[in-house]
Design a protein around this motif. Structure first.
Motif, PDB file in Angstrom:
ATOM      1  N   MET A 391     -50.913  11.933 -56.263  1.00 34.82           N
ATOM      2  CA  MET A 391     -51.542  11.382 -55.067  1.00 34.82           C
ATOM      3  C   MET A 391     -51.552   9.856 -55.126  1.00 34.82           C
ATOM      4  SD  MET A 391     -55.421  11.621 -53.517  1.00 34.82           S
ATOM      5  CE  MET A 391     -55.770  13.255 -54.097  1.00 34.82           C
ATOM      6  N   ALA A 392     -51.805   9.307 -56.296  1.00 35.32           N
ATOM      7  CA  ALA A 392     -51.786   7.848 -56.444  1.00 35.32           C
ATOM      8  C   ALA A 392     -50.400   7.302 -56.138  1.00 35.32           C
ATOM      9  CB  ALA A 392     -52.212   7.462 -57.856  1.00 35.32           C
ATOM     10  N   ALA A 393     -49.372   8.008 -56.601  1.00 32.38           N
ATOM     11  CA  ALA A 393     -48.003   7.568 -56.306  1.00 32.38           C
ATOM     12  C   ALA A 393     -47.732   7.597 -54.811  1.00 32.38           C
ATOM     13  CB  ALA A 393     -47.002   8.458 -57.045  1.00 32.38           C
ATOM     14  N   ARG A 394     -48.237   8.632 -54.120  1.00 29.03           N
ATOM     15  CA  ARG A 394     -48.060   8.697 -52.673  1.00 29.03           C
ATOM     16  C   ARG A 394     -48.798   7.545 -51.996  1.00 29.03           C
ATOM     17  NH1 ARG A 394     -48.784  14.239 -53.707  1.00 29.03           N
ATOM     18  NH2 ARG A 394     -50.955  14.230 -53.019  1.00 29.03           N
ATOM     19  N   ALA A 395     -49.986   7.229 -52.493  1.00 25.89           N
ATOM     20  CA  ALA A 395     -50.748   6.124 -51.915  1.00 25.89           C
ATOM     21  C   ALA A 395     -49.993   4.807 -52.065  1.00 25.89           C
ATOM     22  CB  ALA A 395     -52.118   6.026 -52.582  1.00 25.89           C
ATOM     23  N   LEU A 396     -49.378   4.598 -53.217  1.00 25.02           N
ATOM     24  CA  LEU A 396     -48.621   3.358 -53.428  1.00 25.02           C
ATOM     25  C   LEU A 396     -47.414   3.296 -52.508  1.00 25.02           C
ATOM     26  CD1 LEU A 396     -48.790   3.022 -57.310  1.00 25.02           C
ATOM     27  CD2 LEU A 396     -49.945   1.611 -55.604  1.00 25.02           C
ATOM     28  N   ARG A 397     -46.786   4.448 -52.260  1.00 25.92           N
ATOM     29  CA  ARG A 397     -45.648   4.468 -51.337  1.00 25.92           C
ATOM     30  C   ARG A 397     -46.080   4.105 -49.927  1.00 25.92           C
ATOM     31  NH1 ARG A 397     -44.043   9.145 -54.141  1.00 25.92           N
ATOM     32  NH2 ARG A 397     -44.731  10.509 -52.460  1.00 25.92           N
ATOM     33  N   ARG A 398     -47.329   4.383 -49.614  1.00 22.06           N
ATOM     34  CA  ARG A 398     -47.854   4.058 -48.288  1.00 22.06           C
ATOM     35  C   ARG A 398     -48.452   2.654 -48.244  1.00 22.06           C
ATOM     36  NH1 ARG A 398     -51.727   8.863 -46.461  1.00 22.06           N
ATOM     37  NH2 ARG A 398     -51.722   7.647 -44.546  1.00 22.06           N
ATOM     38  N   GLY A 399     -48.385   1.943 -49.358  1.00 19.90           N
ATOM     39  CA  GLY A 399     -48.936   0.597 -49.391  1.00 19.90           C
ATOM     40  C   GLY A 399     -50.442   0.568 -49.542  1.00 19.90           C
TER      41      GLY A 399
END
Length: 930
Positions: A391-399
């Motif tokens: 989930m953290a990786a997805r958040a980073l992809r979303r900025g």
């Protein structure tokens, strides 16, 4: 950004014949009048108003007035509400507000559209969107819709907006002056707001006066016994919500111990629970824990907890008790304090069961499901922790960096081993350091139980603390520590981390004018890393620790790298900064222009602010003063928005220098005073050194050579706060001229010899040209010409201002040698170059010398484009290149409506009626270096 006339901060008088307001708004006539004023003057431009106050003071009621009045006037009304349970969902509130406009996203420029769609989770393949690209996309959507009808954007409970949405609001709040958009934001008064700017209206609501408070209480709770009425009036202290709700919840409560008003209100709401059926109470608890207003989710989760079928009728008692409202398929609390009261009223076991039920109900939103799974979990769960990593990786992809930090911290709590917990907390701390949040970073590091034997982890912690610090701190101990950490990283095989640590150490050497010994230690440590000769960090370390002695070698390496495209704007930025540090500004301009273009496209505005300053300083030396002032203005504006205090100071110093060289002494000193206050607060010697250069050259232009000498001698006085070994030689030509003209030739000779020895055997061309200039000014009359001729060789053509001063000095020397006919050609060339630059004090001097040599000159005629501000000139140039308003807005992070406003001003100043007239006006702009 240039704005229309500044708005007055005092509310206008109430509207004559305004419609009566609800009893809860009694006593708010002036506040309502201000909202009416902003809506009624929308044809004159947009505005932002921030309404603050304690819970229940009437903020939301005023927002309702704004919505009603705007709807009456034909506005499009959009809204968002911060909810504490949703604060972990990035861009959730923004998506809520923009949902009605998303069909228009197809018309956005591609990078903006991709950023916005990625932010809303509509696709993940575009890379992490920068928050400012999302913000610009938002502004573009709002501005486009506002071309059809005015627009009201309402944000309630801003203290609970997700961080990403709040940053977008902060961005657009500073850009509404030219658009028919009103932004109304309500927040609690204990929330530190960064919304808006000096033109923003700020309205802090206070309690009602005694008469209005009595009227409101009597209207909502008639017939109270005198003692109870008096008690409620006293405890409410003019708070409208308290006056309405306390009597409902506490009328029969008897003597209640003192509690803060917020707690009393929560208690007033929770006191209604015992009168509700069990099912209604449970559904209220579900509603409080859910991070959505979905009636479907609430009913199905309630059904799972209760183990029986539940219908909407089960919520009717809660509606009757005025705790919630149901609107179609959505359930909302009547006030945020009701939600917090329900949350506190539910016992931990009930809350855990509710979160488990919600996790089971939510199928199509993985991140929300995981949040509820975690809330329902007691103790470690490594599988769930792994899901949180993803989930953290997805958040980073979303900025959404702030969300990623929160997710990693939650993952750490779910970790079963100390090592996994510490690693996740350290990753979160690194993100917090990158985000510029040292307090958050330290809190995360305190939770991480790092084993002292884990040397690499300790070095990573040191790196976090280093990059979270202000850049310009004079502390040699930090340089020694960085060298030590780099050695440990090297031993652990982390060469990249070691390189970054030593690069930072080299920067600290330059910032704080470190000793030769410290500089040598940094350089030796970097050599031991055995990096490739072309590694930008290795070249940077050489440049920063010994810019004069190693300048020629750095110059050769930069020449080899020049002309190559660099896909990474950070690399181009490093190379451009290196070029500036050693004085090869002609190479630096191209690297920095490449970097700034890429950073602008990517929306990395904090980095762009820094690079624009460096680009502007380089453009000043190569003769593009219009470009330099443009860069300085934008750098200062972006640095203010992104919190880059050193770069606000640096850009302001550059503006002071340019204004002074153009003869605007009053403006120059105003900039200088502003920059000095900032530089002193930071304690940055390199900024103070640059400031003395700006003040010195301004004084030279004014003919105040002794004053210039006093400013510039500080650059070469070791004990002075403005001494900086990396910047001192930037003022060499100015210092020698000021010293010679003020009777301090011996001081100039000593400094010239020192710089020549330090840059031996081969100085870079710019330094070499300054050395020749100094020698020519110091030489005996019979020896000067050789230095003039050598200094006016091919290298000087790259430095128009320096070359023009050389020509002026040479012409003056020739005239004094009674060679007036020979003097005219260099004086004429100097005059033309000064005219092209706009260096009016020097232009006047060249004309005086020409007149003395027997030749007269016409006065310089001001060009039309010189009446434009730097931003207007930039917009005019982009428009002349054929860019549309929308494309210009995307380039400059403005709305297309603001671009149109500026073009209208440009046309008015220039006396033209269309873009077609821009070309001839701008054709006279030339770079003297060409």
């Amino acid at each position: 950004m240039t704005r229309p006339a500044k708005k007055t901060a005092s509310p206008p008088k109430g509207r004559a014949g305004a419609a009566p307001v609800s009893p809860s708004l009694r006593g708010r006539a002036q506040d309502i009048a201000l909202i009416d004023h902003l809506i009624e003057r929308i044809d004159q431009g947009g505005s932002t108003i921030v309404i603050s106050g304690e819970p229940g003071i009437g903020k939301s009621a005023l927002l309702d007035v704004a919505r009603h009045r705007a709807s009456e006037r034909g506005f499009t009304v959009l809204g968002m509400t911060g909810v504490l349970a949703e604060v972990h969902l990035p861009f959730a509130a923004l998506e809520q507000a923009l949902r009605p406009l998303m069909k228009g996203a197809v018309g956005l420029v591609p990078r903006q559209r991709s950023a916005l769609l990625a932010a809303f989770g509509m696709h993940d393949d575009a890379g992490p969107p920068d928050i400012f690209l999302v913000a610009l996309a938002t502004l573009s959507l709002l501005s486009e819709r506002a071309t059809r009808e005015p627009l009201l954007l309402v944000a309630d409970d801003a203290q609970w907006l997700d961080q990403a949405t709040y940053e977008v609001l902060a961005f657009i709040s500073r850009r509404l002056s030219s658009d028919p958009i009103v932004l109304v934001v309500a927040m609690r008064d204990d929330f530190k707001s960064s919304l808006g700017d000096a033109s923003t209206y700020r309205l802090r609501l206070s309690g009602l006066d005694a008469a209005d408070a009595e009227h409101l209480l009597d209207a909502n709770a008639p017939g109270l016994p005198a003692e109870l009425r008096s008690r409620f009036l006293k405890e409410a202290s003019g708070n409208p919500l308290a006056l309405v709700e306390l009597p409902r919840g506490e009328r029969a409560a008897g003597d209640i111990p003192w509690l803060p008003l917020t707690d009393r209100l929560e208690r007033a709401f929770s006191n209604r629970l015992p009168d509700l059926p069990h099912i209604a109470r449970l559904l209220l608890f579900v509603t409080a824990e859910n991070d959505s207003t979905s009636l479907h989710e609430i009913l199905f989760a309630g059904q799972a907890v209760l183990g029986e079928r539940v219908g909407i009728d089960a919520m009717a008692p809660a509606v009757a008790a005025k705790l919630i409202e149901i609107n179609g398929t959505e359930v909302r609390f009547r006030h945020p304090l009701v939600r917090s009261a329900m949350h506190q009223a539910a016992d931990p076991v009930t809350r855990q069961r509710i979160h488990a039920a919600l996790a089971a109900v939510i199928h199509d939103q993985l991140d929300r499901q995981l949040w509820h799974r975690a809330a329902a979990t007691i103790g470690p769960d490594d599988e769930l922790a792994g899901e949180y990593d993803r989930m953290a990786a997805r958040a980073l992809r979303r900025g959404a960096v702030a969300m990623a930090i929160e997710v990693l911290e939650s993952a750490a709590r779910l970790s079963s081993t100390a090592k996994a917990k510490s690693d996740r907390l350290l990753r979160a701390a690194e993100l917090a350091a990158d985000l510029g949040q040292p307090e958050l970073m330290e809190r995360l590091l305190r939770q991480a139980d790092i084993d002292e034997s884990n040397q690499l982890a300790l070095v990573r912690i040191a790196w976090c603390r280093e990059i979270s610090q202000p850049p310009a701190v004079n502390d040699p101990a930090k340089i020694l520590a960085l060298i030590g950490f780099a050695a440990r990283a090297h031993t652990a095989g982390a060469i990249d981390l070691a390189s970054n640590l030593l690069w930072r150490a080299a920067q600290r050497c330059w910032w704080s004018s470190a000793s030769d010994e410290l500089c040598a230690r940094v350089h030796d440590a970097a050599t031991r890393l055995q990096l490739p000769d072309t590694d930008p960090r290795l070249i940077a370390i050489s440049a920063y620790v010994e810019p004069l002695r190693r300048g020629a070698d750095v110059y050769l390496k930069l020449q080899g790298l020049a002309g190559n495209a660099h896909n990474d704007p950070t690399v181009a930025s490093i190379l451009g900064s290196i070029a500036n540090v050693v004085g090869t500004f002609d190479i630096g301009v191209s690297f920095l222009a490449e970097s700034s273009a890429a950073l602008r496209t990517q929306g990395r505005l904090s980095d762009l602010a820094r690079v624009l300053f460096a680009q502007g300083w380089a453009e000043t030396e190569v003769g593009d003063w219009r470009g330099a002032m443009r860069e300085a203005e934008e750098s200062a504006r972006l640095a203010e928005e992104t919190g880059g205090l050193p770069w606000i100071a640096a850009a302001t110093i550059l503006k002071a220098r340019l204004a002074g060289m153009q003869g605007n002494l009053e403006q120059s000193e105003a900039y200088a005073a502003q920059a000095e206050a900032l530089a002193l607060s930071i304690g940055a010697s390199f900024l103070l050194a640059m400031l003395q250069i700006a003040r010195g050259v301004s004084a030279i232009g004014a003919g105040r050579h002794w004053e210039a000498f006093e400013h510039l001698r500080r650059l070469f006085t070791t004990a002075d706060p403005a001494f900086n070994f990396g910047v001192r030689f930037f003022g060499l030509a100015d210092f020698v001229e000021a010293a010679v003209s003020s009777g301090n030739a011996d001081a100039a000779s000593r400094v010239l010899d020192e710089i020549e020895r330090a840059s031996a055997p081969t100085p870079v061309p710019w330094v070499g040209t300054m050395l020749q200039y100094g020698k020519a000014l110091l030489a005996a009359p019979e020896d000067a010409e050789q230095f003039f001729l050598q200094g006016l060789g091919p290298a000087a053509k790259k430095w128009p201002f320096l070359r023009a001063r050389f020509l002026l000095a040479y012409g003056r020397w020739l005239r004094r040698q009674r060679r007036s006919a020979n003097a005219r050609a260099p004086l004429r060339e100097a005059r033309d170059m000064f005219d092209a630059l706009g260096a009016s004090p020097w232009s006047d001097r060249a004309r005086e010398e020409l007149r003395a040599s027997g030749e007269t000159s016409r006065r310089r005629t001001e060009q039309v484009w010189e009446t434009l501000t730097p931003q207007e000139l930039h917009i005019a140039q982009l428009a002349a290149e054929g860019l549309s308003n929308k494309e210009i807005g995307a380039r400059l992070y403005l709305s297309h409506r603001t671009v149109g406003y500026h073009l209208h001003r440009i046309f008015s100043k220039a006396g033209i009626t269309s873009r077609a007239g821009l070309g001839p006006i701008l054709a006279s702009i030339s770079r003297p270096a060409d």
